[in-house]
Design an enzyme around this catalytic site. Structure first.
Site, PDB file in Angstrom:
ATOM      1  N   LYS B  54     -23.414  38.865 -54.652  1.00  0.00           N
ATOM      2  CA  LYS B  54     -21.953  38.810 -54.550  1.00  0.00           C
ATOM      3  C   LYS B  54     -21.449  37.380 -54.729  1.00  0.00           C
ATOM      4  CE  LYS B  54     -22.146  42.863 -51.563  1.00  0.00           C
ATOM      5  NZ  LYS B  54     -22.192  43.394 -50.178  1.00  0.00           N
ATOM      6  N   GLN B  98     -21.449  41.214 -44.107  1.00  0.00           N
ATOM      7  CA  GLN B  98     -22.576  41.989 -44.622  1.00  0.00           C
ATOM      8  C   GLN B  98     -23.191  42.810 -43.488  1.00  0.00           C
ATOM      9  OE1 GLN B  98     -23.570  42.111 -47.926  1.00  0.00           O
ATOM     10  NE2 GLN B  98     -24.915  43.777 -47.296  1.00  0.00           N
ATOM     11  N   ASP B 121     -13.818  44.900 -48.738  1.00  0.00           N
ATOM     12  CA  ASP B 121     -14.718  46.061 -48.741  1.00  0.00           C
ATOM     13  C   ASP B 121     -13.937  47.371 -48.554  1.00  0.00           C
ATOM     14  OD1 ASP B 121     -17.359  45.722 -49.365  1.00  0.00           O
ATOM     15  OD2 ASP B 121     -18.050  45.362 -47.319  1.00  0.00           O
TER      16      ASP B 121
END
Lengths: 288, 288
Positions: B54, B98, B121
């Site tokens: 990412k 994460q 997200d």
């Protein structure tokens, strides 16, 4: 064979009696009386009638009626400040802002101030998010009333081909989410659906919340299916639903009438939500 | 007739190129460089690999890599404080915690601190609620990547019989919500669904996110249908999906491979979300 007519009035009465009994037990155990703060801004006659019905039901169930009435010209800031006070007040188990609010006020922003733990209408973004994620929370009243009707008539949901017609925020989408949570194989239809009748004919459980009178006829119903009619239309012949009742009753296995089907469930589930909110606030039990 | 193979790598590359171009334009216009704060707690090797991918993609798109790495024994309060700092920092357009976080930390509570405007997200309750209500907001990456693939291959969604297999929080439920928003006639299936193959055969668009290898064979696919495979399973023969690729390619009209289908879309849509968040924060444009 004519369908079993689902008696929403009787189911709603039973829910309200159960809530009243649980409220009394809760008071005995905790010393706390659950309270519902309905908030009415202005003097819209229909809103006044709705709020009046909710307040009466609340008192009948043994809960405190903490109604707040503000004049139509109240500023956004003042309504917001009242909602914040109610959110902070431990005597208030649930808060319900009656919509629509007068022009000039931002109803969505006001509703958004209600914390999820007191959102007995289950319509804030936070409550909708909890439902969509399958997490515990207060569920919107009409959709959970539909589930209550289905359960009361022993309608199997797990694995059942189920169709919801309509995708409104108030009914279609949340009832679809609740039905998926109950393991239904769920199809959601709407104005763009091709051959609506054929899709509906595949359903063993059919929930119609399209907002169009008599959109569902006998040709859209599988023989023996359970049909829940959420529609409510004033006609010269009286109240009618989204389902052609006389035609569908000859095909369906179980069917809600209009009126007397889904309608009475909404206030009953509002009362249950208020009790659940009070229980969750004291940590004795929770919505879920 | 063998299916057209949907090239997720090519679509993802195009999205990333477009994002990079828009990032450059945005910098020129506003002087602001969008920035992504990935937050990694501990040293889980798989998580480190994901975060690394990412971060590289972020830099390639011209955005600031604002990565934060905390030791595995960081307290809940410290991680929460960092997330709050990032939420308040105008240089941070998007925040990605994460998962999973090390044992002893409450990952859900931590994710919940990310404000919806920076939730790239799209997985917080607030973002899920906005999606379920059909309101503007950041959408989860894999589901919006699926919509991007369908659009890139001109797959008609409005009114289209569409089946999603799987009801996970990460993919099944949100992609169903996005498809309803695009006017699909949407059926959601899962482990309790009876005769899954028959239900799937009714679909012109079939999205499989069941998490079970080869659960969808040729018998579950309507000839000419578009099939999107979200599955990802390591096998001795290599990566495989939820769809029996070799069998289904002889029936489907369009089909994603595994790997190289949905997979590459996730990071591409994360980059787009970060750009959208930066645009919304400056009021120049918004997610929607």
């Amino acid at each position: 064979m004519s369908a079993v007519i689902i008696d929403g009035k009787a189911v709603a009465r039973r829910v309200r009696e159960n809530v009243a009994r649980e409220v009394a037990e809760f008071r005995d155990r905790t010393g706390i009386q659950p309270g519902l703060a309905t908030v009415l801004v202005g003097d819209d006659p229909a809103s006044a009638v709705y709020v009046g019905g909710k307040r009466r039901a609340c008192v009948e169930a043994g809960m405190a009626d903490l109604h707040q009435h503000l004049p139509a010209d109240t500023s956004q800031e003042k309504v917001a400040a009242l909602l914040d006070d109610l959110a902070a007040d431990p005597a208030v188990s649930g808060i319900l802002l009656q919509l629509p609010v007068p022009e000039g006020l931002d109803g969505a922003a006001l509703v958004g101030r209600i914390p999820p733990g007191k959102d007995v209408d289950g319509l804030t973004t936070a409550s909708v998010g909890l439902l969509a994620r399958g997490l515990p929370g207060l569920r919107p009243c009409t959709p959970s009333g539909i589930i209550e009707l289905l359960d009361s008539y022993d309608v199997e949901l797990s694995g059942t081909p189920t169709v919801v017609v309509g995708r409104s925020e108030l009914v279609g989408r949340p009832v679809a989410a609740l039905l998926v949570g109950r393991n239904a194989t769920l199809t959601i239809c709407h104005s763009r659906t091709r051959d609506l009748a054929a899709v509906c004919r595949g359903a063993d459980v059919l929930v119609v919340a399209a907002g169009k009178q008599a959109i569902i006829g006998a040709d859209a119903v599988k023989p023996g299916a359970t049909v829940i009619d959420v529609g409510m239309h004033r006609t010269p012949q009286g109240l009618r639903g989204d389902v052609d009742f006389e035609a569908v009753r000859e095909v369906a296995g179980k069917l809600t009438p209009v009126p007397g089907g889904v309608g009475p469930m909404t206030i009953a589930m509002l009362l249950r939500n208020t009790l659940l909110a009070a229980q969750a606030a004291t940590g004795t039990d929770g919505p879920g």
